[in-house]
Design an enzyme around this catalytic site. Structure first.
Site, PDB file in Angstrom:
ATOM      1  CB  THR A 144      46.794  76.482  18.166  1.00 41.93           C
ATOM      2  OG1 THR A 144      46.670  77.896  17.933  1.00 41.93           O
ATOM      3  CG2 THR A 144      48.250  76.156  18.472  1.00 41.93           C
ATOM      4  CE  LYS A 170      48.989  79.519  15.946  1.00 43.12           C
ATOM      5  NZ  LYS A 170      48.454  79.852  17.324  1.00 43.12           N
ATOM      6  CB  THR A 181      49.719  81.989  20.485  1.00 39.12           C
ATOM      7  OG1 THR A 181      49.266  81.746  21.800  1.00 39.12           O
ATOM      8  CG2 THR A 181      51.182  81.718  20.448  1.00 39.12           C
ATOM      9  CD  GLU A 264      40.597  81.249  19.774  1.00 38.07           C
ATOM     10  OE1 GLU A 264      41.515  80.422  19.842  1.00 38.07           O
ATOM     11  OE2 GLU A 264      40.250  81.963  20.742  1.00 38.07           O
ATOM     12  CG  ASN A 387      39.422  81.246  23.935  1.00 42.25           C
ATOM     13  OD1 ASN A 387      40.629  81.070  23.922  1.00 42.25           O
ATOM     14  ND2 ASN A 387      38.784  81.850  22.953  1.00 42.25           N
ATOM     15  CB  SER A 392      39.085  69.910  27.654  1.00 43.65           C
ATOM     16  OG  SER A 392      38.386  70.984  27.140  1.00 43.65           O
TER      17      SER A 392
END
Length: 392
Positions: A144, A170, A181, A264, A387, A392
């Site tokens: 993702t 992942k 996740t 991230e 995040n 979007s």
């Protein structure tokens, strides 16, 4: 990446769940029934595929694993459960594998129903691709916000011959597994009794995936699957089980490191090692409080040896200790000891070490023999940007 592992085939296709022409549906098939193990999220809001997979894995045997990205199928009620089971029926019809032998997992945005029309179109293509894809294709299909596919392989020489391991995972955000996740699969072609495999697998997860954090969030979808199919023909003898345990744990450890490395917006991997706690539980409390602290994480992102944030986190961790006996070292430099800062120029000594990706934080509580090590990421501006725009 093509692997030497025996008896497993991979497939991945772009189903269009989120973006066109992007791999987002993946399948692993064992050519024979495999010993199955699974560790799942402790979040009470368990996604539909988690519920279905827990039921399927309880029998200790499986033939296939299917994972989609783009839609988590979490908090989707009875319709989400029915859709998950329907996808397994589709794959069963296309491959001849019983639906009860297929373990599902999903990742993506919470609350959206699966796009069943796209599943219907993609599953025949997925079945047709079996054997023409490799581990990297599978890894890319389940990503993702990941910035790179996460795979690892290993081999082990035993008395009966060589066995192979392959792993894929992942995750970059919503990472604080408690089993973000986070999804992971570990494959093995050794012959091993199912109860032994399951215990070995759970122990390895506890020593790897359950010792990492990016942001302190435990997902609704966290899942780790393990299949051992015996296709190598090599039986693991009782005295060789510790060797296989070490190999499984090490491979999971490599994958878990990648999760934190790819947090991230992350620029650092913090290895927080607590020793001298009253017990292991207190050591874990201390390590996790430091690793989850946004102030600690942002300090390391800024390459700032701000030990005050570390000791403040320790003090509220719930671990029992005498502050006068605590010491803290960063990258081998002791900057706090016996309840006070040490007489060193920490900023000068740590200027170069804090430029590195891997940062060690060693904490001694001076109470007993309890220990715990946690991998944590730093916290950057990019994490907020990713995040804030996730849907979007």
């Amino acid at each position: 990446m093509m692997t030497d592992i025996k008896g497993f085939s991979f497939a991945a296709v772009p189903a269009g769940f989120k973006a066109p022409d992007r791999l987002d549906l993946a399948l692993i098939v064992s050519d024979r029934p495999a010993c199955a193990a699974g560790v799942f999220t402790t979040n009470l809001f368990k996604a539909a595929p988690v519920i279905v997979a827990m039921e399927a894995a309880a029998g200790g045997q499986a033939r296939a694993i299917v994972i989609n990205s783009g839609q988590a199928n979490a908090c989707t009620g009875a319709e989400g459960l029915a859709n998950c089971r329907r996808t397994l029926e589709m794959i069963s019809a296309a491959t001849g594998i019983e639906a009860s032998e297929i373990l599902p997992a999903s990742t993506g945005v919470i609350g959206q129903q699966l796009k069943m029309d796209l599943w219907q179109q993609a599953v025949p293509q997925l079945a047709a691709r079996l054997g023409s894809c490799g581990l990297d294709d599978f890894a890319r299909a389940i990503m993702t916000t990941d910035s790179f596919p996460k795979t690892a392989t290993a081999s082990l020489s035993l008395q009966g011959g060589q066995v192979h391991l392959a792993g894929v995972c992942k995750g970059a955000g919503m990472i604080c597994p408690n089993m973000a996740t986070m999804l992971a699969v570990l494959l093995c072609d050794a012959q091993v009794p199912v109860h032994v495999w399951q215990q070995m697998f759970r122990d390895a997860v506890a020593q790897s995936f359950n010792r990492v954090t990016v942001d302190g969030d435990t997902s609704t979808n966290d899942t780790v699957f393990g299949l051992a199919n015996g296709a190598s023909g090599v039986e693991v003898l009782p005295e060789e089980l510790p060797l296989l345990q070490q190999a499984v744990t090490a491979l999971m450890g490599d994958l878990a490191y990648m999760l934190v490395q790819d947090g991230e917006g992350a620029t650092k991997v913090l290895r927080i090692a607590v020793t001298g706690a009253a017990d292991d539980t207190d050591a874990e409390k201390a390590a996790r409080t430091v690793g989850h602290s946004q102030l600690v994480k942002t300090a390391f992102y800024g390459k700032d040896a701000n030990w005050g944030r570390i000791v403040a986190a320790l003090g509220r961790s719930g671990a029992a200790f005498d502050p006068a006996q605590v010491s803290v070292s960063i990258c081998g430099v002791t900057i706090f000891a016996d309840g006070a800062p040490t007489p060193v120029d920490a900023d000068a000594l740590l200027k170069e070490p804090l430029e590195r990706t891997d940062i060690s934080v060693d904490i001694v509580l001076g109470q007993g023999k309890g220990t715990y090590t946690l991998l944590a990421s730093d916290l950057s501006h990019e994490y907020v940007s990713i995040n804030a725009d996730y849907r979007s």
